[in-house]
Write a protein that holds these residues in place. Sequence first.
Motif, PDB file in Angstrom:
ATOM      1  N   TRP A 146       0.903  -1.254  -0.005  1.00 35.99           N
ATOM      2  CA  TRP A 146       0.162  -0.065  -0.075  1.00 35.99           C
ATOM      3  C   TRP A 146       0.807   1.202   0.077  1.00 35.99           C
ATOM      4  CZ3 TRP A 146      -4.737  -0.810  -1.084  1.00 35.99           C
ATOM      5  CH2 TRP A 146      -5.222  -2.232  -0.808  1.00 35.99           C
ATOM      6  N   ARG A 147       2.108   1.059  -0.606  1.00 29.52           N
ATOM      7  CA  ARG A 147       2.975   2.243  -0.434  1.00 29.52           C
ATOM      8  C   ARG A 147       2.468   3.643  -1.083  1.00 29.52           C
ATOM      9  NH1 ARG A 147       7.586  -0.518  -1.283  1.00 29.52           N
ATOM     10  NH2 ARG A 147       8.017  -0.345   0.902  1.00 29.52           N
ATOM     11  N   ALA A 148       1.910   3.407  -2.285  1.00 30.74           N
ATOM     12  CA  ALA A 148       1.487   4.436  -3.009  1.00 30.74           C
ATOM     13  C   ALA A 148       0.392   4.991  -2.439  1.00 30.74           C
ATOM     14  CB  ALA A 148       1.345   4.029  -4.608  1.00 30.74           C
ATOM     15  N   GLU A 149      -0.636   4.215  -1.932  1.00 35.85           N
ATOM     16  CA  GLU A 149      -1.905   4.622  -1.132  1.00 35.85           C
ATOM     17  C   GLU A 149      -1.471   5.762   0.220  1.00 35.85           C
ATOM     18  OE1 GLU A 149      -2.989   1.617  -3.933  1.00 35.85           O
ATOM     19  OE2 GLU A 149      -1.302   1.984  -2.573  1.00 35.85           O
ATOM     20  N   LEU A 150      -0.595   4.898   0.761  1.00 33.65           N
ATOM     21  CA  LEU A 150      -0.275   5.763   2.131  1.00 33.65           C
ATOM     22  C   LEU A 150       0.217   6.599   1.835  1.00 33.65           C
ATOM     23  CD1 LEU A 150       1.246   2.476   3.909  1.00 33.65           C
ATOM     24  CD2 LEU A 150      -0.947   3.831   4.884  1.00 33.65           C
ATOM     25  N   ALA A 151       1.161   6.845   0.913  1.00 33.43           N
ATOM     26  CA  ALA A 151       1.909   8.203   0.490  1.00 33.43           C
ATOM     27  C   ALA A 151       0.978   9.423  -0.075  1.00 33.43           C
ATOM     28  CB  ALA A 151       3.078   7.836  -0.370  1.00 33.43           C
ATOM     29  N   ALA A 152       0.116   9.061  -0.571  1.00 33.48           N
ATOM     30  CA  ALA A 152      -1.095   9.865  -1.063  1.00 33.48           C
ATOM     31  C   ALA A 152      -1.704  10.496  -0.030  1.00 33.48           C
ATOM     32  CB  ALA A 152      -2.082   9.277  -2.088  1.00 33.48           C
ATOM     33  N   LEU A 153      -1.845   9.717   0.998  1.00 31.12           N
ATOM     34  CA  LEU A 153      -2.682  10.324   2.190  1.00 31.12           C
ATOM     35  C   LEU A 153      -1.742  10.982   3.169  1.00 31.12           C
ATOM     36  CD1 LEU A 153      -5.033   7.226   2.847  1.00 31.12           C
ATOM     37  CD2 LEU A 153      -5.600   9.266   1.873  1.00 31.12           C
ATOM     38  N   TYR A 176     -10.187   0.816  -5.097  1.00 30.85           N
ATOM     39  CA  TYR A 176      -9.089  -0.214  -5.474  1.00 30.85           C
ATOM     40  C   TYR A 176      -9.203  -1.389  -6.367  1.00 30.85           C
ATOM     41  CZ  TYR A 176      -8.321   2.294  -0.765  1.00 30.85           C
ATOM     42  OH  TYR A 176      -8.026   3.177   0.312  1.00 30.85           O
ATOM     43  N   PRO A 177      -9.221  -1.009  -7.644  1.00 34.33           N
ATOM     44  CA  PRO A 177      -9.515  -1.740  -8.730  1.00 34.33           C
ATOM     45  C   PRO A 177      -8.501  -2.926  -8.761  1.00 34.33           C
ATOM     46  CG  PRO A 177      -9.093   0.240  -9.612  1.00 34.33           C
ATOM     47  CD  PRO A 177      -9.179   0.418  -7.962  1.00 34.33           C
ATOM     48  N   LYS A 178      -7.248  -2.641  -8.467  1.00 36.13           N
ATOM     49  CA  LYS A 178      -6.270  -3.453  -8.590  1.00 36.13           C
ATOM     50  C   LYS A 178      -5.990  -4.404  -7.218  1.00 36.13           C
ATOM     51  CE  LYS A 178      -3.491  -1.254 -12.293  1.00 36.13           C
ATOM     52  NZ  LYS A 178      -2.444  -0.534 -12.648  1.00 36.13           N
ATOM     53  N   ASN A 179      -6.528  -4.125  -6.218  1.00 32.11           N
ATOM     54  CA  ASN A 179      -6.248  -4.651  -5.088  1.00 32.11           C
ATOM     55  C   ASN A 179      -7.322  -5.485  -4.294  1.00 32.11           C
ATOM     56  OD1 ASN A 179      -4.748  -2.333  -5.084  1.00 32.11           O
ATOM     57  ND2 ASN A 179      -3.449  -3.077  -3.663  1.00 32.11           N
ATOM     58  N   LEU A 180      -8.593  -5.180  -4.744  1.00 32.70           N
ATOM     59  CA  LEU A 180      -9.819  -5.828  -3.822  1.00 32.70           C
ATOM     60  C   LEU A 180     -10.661  -6.465  -4.604  1.00 32.70           C
ATOM     61  CD1 LEU A 180     -10.247  -2.947  -1.271  1.00 32.70           C
ATOM     62  CD2 LEU A 180      -9.352  -5.051  -0.949  1.00 32.70           C
ATOM     63  N   ASN A 181     -10.152  -7.153  -5.696  1.00 27.39           N
ATOM     64  CA  ASN A 181     -11.021  -8.122  -6.319  1.00 27.39           C
ATOM     65  C   ASN A 181     -11.530  -9.565  -5.293  1.00 27.39           C
ATOM     66  OD1 ASN A 181     -11.105  -7.296  -9.097  1.00 27.39           O
ATOM     67  ND2 ASN A 181      -8.801  -7.777  -8.957  1.00 27.39           N
ATOM     68  N   ALA A 182     -10.574  -9.716  -4.335  1.00 25.06           N
ATOM     69  CA  ALA A 182     -11.184 -10.670  -3.336  1.00 25.06           C
ATOM     70  C   ALA A 182     -12.637 -10.391  -2.480  1.00 25.06           C
ATOM     71  CB  ALA A 182      -9.997 -10.889  -2.504  1.00 25.06           C
ATOM     72  N   ALA A 183     -12.514  -8.998  -2.104  1.00 22.75           N
ATOM     73  CA  ALA A 183     -13.640  -8.317  -1.521  1.00 22.75           C
ATOM     74  C   ALA A 183     -14.994  -8.585  -2.452  1.00 22.75           C
ATOM     75  CB  ALA A 183     -13.247  -6.935  -1.012  1.00 22.75           C
ATOM     76  N   PHE A 184     -14.774  -8.378  -3.648  1.00 26.02           N
ATOM     77  CA  PHE A 184     -16.310  -8.639  -4.288  1.00 26.02           C
ATOM     78  C   PHE A 184     -16.438 -10.091  -4.530  1.00 26.02           C
ATOM     79  CE2 PHE A 184     -19.447  -7.480  -7.194  1.00 26.02           C
ATOM     80  CZ  PHE A 184     -19.803  -6.172  -6.802  1.00 26.02           C
ATOM     81  N   ALA A 185     -15.497 -11.092  -4.601  1.00 23.18           N
ATOM     82  CA  ALA A 185     -15.684 -12.434  -4.896  1.00 23.18           C
ATOM     83  C   ALA A 185     -16.425 -12.881  -3.602  1.00 23.18           C
ATOM     84  CB  ALA A 185     -14.215 -13.201  -4.978  1.00 23.18           C
ATOM     85  N   VAL A 186     -16.113 -12.192  -2.261  1.00 17.50           N
ATOM     86  CA  VAL A 186     -16.985 -12.460  -1.097  1.00 17.50           C
ATOM     87  C   VAL A 186     -18.297 -12.183  -1.444  1.00 17.50           C
ATOM     88  CG1 VAL A 186     -17.326 -11.873   1.223  1.00 17.50           C
ATOM     89  CG2 VAL A 186     -14.936 -12.466   0.284  1.00 17.50           C
ATOM     90  N   ALA A 187     -18.468 -10.883  -1.749  1.00 21.87           N
ATOM     91  CA  ALA A 187     -19.775 -10.296  -2.008  1.00 21.87           C
ATOM     92  C   ALA A 187     -20.505 -11.015  -3.009  1.00 21.87           C
ATOM     93  CB  ALA A 187     -19.537  -8.829  -2.539  1.00 21.87           C
ATOM     94  N   LEU A 188     -19.898 -11.412  -4.128  1.00 15.61           N
ATOM     95  CA  LEU A 188     -20.994 -12.359  -5.045  1.00 15.61           C
ATOM     96  C   LEU A 188     -21.345 -13.532  -4.329  1.00 15.61           C
ATOM     97  CD1 LEU A 188     -18.841 -11.798  -8.362  1.00 15.61           C
ATOM     98  CD2 LEU A 188     -21.048 -10.660  -7.808  1.00 15.61           C
ATOM     99  N   ALA A 189     -20.530 -13.935  -3.480  1.00 13.93           N
ATOM    100  CA  ALA A 189     -20.849 -15.218  -2.776  1.00 13.93           C
ATOM    101  C   ALA A 189     -21.812 -15.354  -1.790  1.00 13.93           C
ATOM    102  CB  ALA A 189     -19.328 -15.929  -2.150  1.00 13.93           C
ATOM    103  N   ALA A 190     -21.893 -14.378  -1.049  1.00 14.45           N
ATOM    104  CA  ALA A 190     -22.423 -14.022   0.154  1.00 14.45           C
ATOM    105  C   ALA A 190     -23.909 -13.039  -0.076  1.00 14.45           C
ATOM    106  CB  ALA A 190     -21.738 -13.439   1.241  1.00 14.45           C
ATOM    107  N   GLY A 191     -23.594 -12.256  -1.072  1.00 18.34           N
ATOM    108  CA  GLY A 191     -24.710 -11.085  -1.331  1.00 18.34           C
ATOM    109  C   GLY A 191     -24.144  -9.797  -0.947  1.00 18.34           C
ATOM    110  N   ILE A 192     -24.163  -8.882  -2.144  1.00 23.14           N
ATOM    111  CA  ILE A 192     -23.569  -7.627  -1.943  1.00 23.14           C
ATOM    112  C   ILE A 192     -24.084  -6.770  -0.423  1.00 23.14           C
ATOM    113  CG2 ILE A 192     -23.254  -5.469  -2.900  1.00 23.14           C
ATOM    114  CD1 ILE A 192     -23.234  -6.772  -5.625  1.00 23.14           C
TER     115      ILE A 192
END
Length: 258
Positions: A146-153, A176-192
Amino acid sequence: MVTLGLIGFGTIAREIVSAFPQDSCRWVALTREGARPAVPANVSAVTRLDALIEARPRAVVEAASQQAVAAYVPALLDAGIPTMIASIGAFSDPILAARLTDASRNSGARLILPSGALGGLDYLRAIAALPEARVRYTSRKPQAAWRAELAALGLSAEHEAVSLFEGTPAQAAKLYPKNLNAAFAVALAAGIDKVTVSVVADPRATGNTHEIEVESSAGSASFRLVNAPSPGNPKTSALTALSLVAALGELLDREGRN
């Protein structure tokens, strides 16, 4: 020799290609105009979608971005080509999600969403029908991811964990389109509507950590996966490419039996 397709030829695509014997597959990789990636002898790089479709690959693996899903995958499905999507966060766009689903249904081409860096999705699909079920997904990665994201903040996670985000799966996928595809995999499985997403930069994290906590009338569950980062990209778990390889192997085995 089986012909297979790729969208993108970055770290994940290279790991997928290297997992198959070189004399067993011919790969056609769709890359950006002007890009000149170094490719193995069994990989042909093309810059036009129609060139990929004309090669008639047995299946195509998207390993590029959510934008690439929108730009290329509907046409591949329309052409009857089974397609596997790594950038599952693209489904945060309901219009695109409907377009992909309709294209798959109309052409009969399979749309494959692999588990990626996660496990436990079968449990989440089982409790998805329970209206009171609640799921919390936390992405916990070392500061390097998260180096770039932390630096931006103007923040540092050198000594203490820093919370970067808490919100919905759709918000996480867009931020975070390049980092959190796993989060949406969870959402698709359990319900958004059942899922809350947290993002933490943690100096104590020993790998890319995925924490899933579930409460429902069926009981409670907790999953924790600590994945080694990909050698070529600390934002990506090494397990992601392994999951795509396994899903692609299953697809080829199934088609070989039919």
